[in-house]
Design an enzyme around this catalytic site. Structure first.
Site, PDB file in Angstrom:
ATOM      1  N   ASN A  49     -47.100 -10.662  -6.151  1.00  0.00           N
ATOM      2  CA  ASN A  49     -48.075 -11.687  -6.553  1.00  0.00           C
ATOM      3  C   ASN A  49     -49.506 -11.143  -6.501  1.00  0.00           C
ATOM      4  O   ASN A  49     -50.464 -11.915  -6.458  1.00  0.00           O
ATOM      5  CB  ASN A  49     -47.990 -12.905  -5.631  1.00  0.00           C
ATOM      6  CG  ASN A  49     -46.604 -13.507  -5.581  1.00  0.00           C
ATOM      7  OD1 ASN A  49     -45.945 -13.460  -4.547  1.00  0.00           O
ATOM      8  ND2 ASN A  49     -46.146 -14.045  -6.691  1.00  0.00           N
ATOM      9  N   ASN A  54     -39.185 -11.903  -7.947  1.00  0.00           N
ATOM     10  CA  ASN A  54     -38.965 -12.601  -9.211  1.00  0.00           C
ATOM     11  C   ASN A  54     -40.149 -12.468 -10.172  1.00  0.00           C
ATOM     12  O   ASN A  54     -39.995 -12.656 -11.376  1.00  0.00           O
ATOM     13  CB  ASN A  54     -38.646 -14.080  -8.967  1.00  0.00           C
ATOM     14  CG  ASN A  54     -39.693 -14.778  -8.140  1.00  0.00           C
ATOM     15  OD1 ASN A  54     -40.050 -14.318  -7.051  1.00  0.00           O
ATOM     16  ND2 ASN A  54     -40.205 -15.878  -8.625  1.00  0.00           N
ATOM     17  N   HIS A  55     -41.340 -12.152  -9.644  1.00  0.00           N
ATOM     18  CA  HIS A  55     -42.509 -11.986 -10.516  1.00  0.00           C
ATOM     19  C   HIS A  55     -42.741 -10.534 -10.933  1.00  0.00           C
ATOM     20  O   HIS A  55     -43.822 -10.198 -11.442  1.00  0.00           O
ATOM     21  CB  HIS A  55     -43.766 -12.535  -9.828  1.00  0.00           C
ATOM     22  CG  HIS A  55     -43.770 -14.031  -9.706  1.00  0.00           C
ATOM     23  ND1 HIS A  55     -43.861 -14.870 -10.796  1.00  0.00           N
ATOM     24  CD2 HIS A  55     -43.650 -14.846  -8.621  1.00  0.00           C
ATOM     25  CE1 HIS A  55     -43.822 -16.134 -10.393  1.00  0.00           C
ATOM     26  NE2 HIS A  55     -43.689 -16.145  -9.079  1.00  0.00           N
ATOM     27  N   HIS A  75     -41.138 -14.238  -0.326  1.00  0.00           N
ATOM     28  CA  HIS A  75     -41.088 -15.192  -1.445  1.00  0.00           C
ATOM     29  C   HIS A  75     -41.570 -16.598  -1.115  1.00  0.00           C
ATOM     30  O   HIS A  75     -42.203 -17.220  -1.959  1.00  0.00           O
ATOM     31  CB  HIS A  75     -39.687 -15.275  -2.071  1.00  0.00           C
ATOM     32  CG  HIS A  75     -39.577 -16.258  -3.197  1.00  0.00           C
ATOM     33  ND1 HIS A  75     -40.218 -16.081  -4.402  1.00  0.00           N
ATOM     34  CD2 HIS A  75     -38.920 -17.450  -3.306  1.00  0.00           C
ATOM     35  CE1 HIS A  75     -39.945 -17.113  -5.204  1.00  0.00           C
ATOM     36  NE2 HIS A  75     -39.173 -17.955  -4.566  1.00  0.00           N
TER      37      HIS A  75
HETATM   38 FE   FE2 Z   1     -41.451 -14.550  -5.321  1.00  0.00          FE
END
Ligand code: FE2
Length: 274
Positions: free
Chosen positions: A40, A67-68, A178
């Protein structure tokens, strides 16, 4: 070996905390290995090559994702030359980059960094248990690696705990990322693996998981998206955990949370007091 794991660095606030605080921690605590979750770090979404370099220059030995990972499309390309950037191991076959990297720690020892992503309340990729198992079987702690750090990027506390116990005795540290909220369950599992369900974010906690509150609040209360999520820009809390391992076995001897700056109550590892 002295290991510091830094939880999800969110946007400029998080990066500023890393560049201001990490060099001093590396020096004062004589750190051997620093692993930073950077998924992030670019405006809250993904990572750029310039930011990858910035985090490495600040003292990171490896950077993990989640996930990013591909929110900044350039990551799909530069990850191939960024040998200390690790994306989830259980992404589909053929995904660029690597899900595990054997890096040289500052003390010359070999550290295996593994990143995997959970399947509960997330896009379900390949079985993280099977993928991590293969990795730990092919690179054994105390033999092929002097330390093994597993960053399990996942929403559900249950799935994180399961991965912790699944790796117990085979990794130096299993840490969750996360959720952007630190948990207080740091411990050494019965088999000798240090564990914490979530390292928390390195970001501004006057926010909704690192984002300025207005848009997420609007979406929660009206269900209508009206603007982009923007990272909060106030002072960040540097959040992560410290682990000391046994040089022969690679298993954990001590674990403690690290939180400093920003809004959360500070806590530092007493066993590395300088
Ligand atoms: Fe994440």
């Amino acid at each position: 070996m002295r290991i510091l794991f830094v939880g999800d660095v969110v946007g400029r606030a998080g990066r500023t905390a890393v560049s201001e605080l990490l060099p001093g921690m590396v020096r004062d605590w004589s750190l051997d290995l620093v692993v930073v979750n950077g998924e992030n770090s670019a405006g809250g979404f993904g990572i750029t090559e310039a930011i990858y370099r910035e985090l490495i220059d600040a003292g990171a030995d490896a950077i993990t994702l989640g996930n990013h990972a591909w929110d900044q499309r350039e990551a799909l390309v530069f990850i191939e030359r960024a040998d200390r950037l690790v994306r989830p191991l259980n992404f589909p076959k053929g995904t660029p980059g690597r899900g595990a990297a054997l890096v040289e720690a500052r003390n010359g020892k070999r550290a295996l960094i593994v990143n995997a992503i959970g399947r509960v309340f997330m896009t379900p990729f390949d079985d993280p248990f099977a993928c991590i198992n293969r990795e730990l079987d092919s690179c054994r702690l105390g033999e092929a690696a002097d330390a093994i750090v597993v960053d399990f990027h996942c929403e559900a506390t249950s799935e994180k705990q399961a991965i912790g116990f699944f790796c117990d005795g085979r990794a130096s540290l299993v840490v969750g990322t996360h959720t952007h909220v630190p948990t207080s369950d740091h411990q050494i599992l019965p088999g000798g693996t240090a564990y914490m369900t979530d390292a928390g974010m390195t970001g501004d906690y006057d926010s909704i998981i690192g984002m300025q509150k207005e848009e997420p609040m609007r979406r929660f209360t009206t269900g209508i998206p009206q603007a982009r999520f923007e990272p909060a820009l106030g002072a960040a809390t540097f959040s992560g955990l410290a682990v000391e391992t046994d040089d022969r076995s690679g298993l954990a001897l001590r674990v403690a949370p690290v939180r400093t700056g920003g809004r959360l109550e500070p806590t530092l590892p007493g066993f590395w007091a300088s």
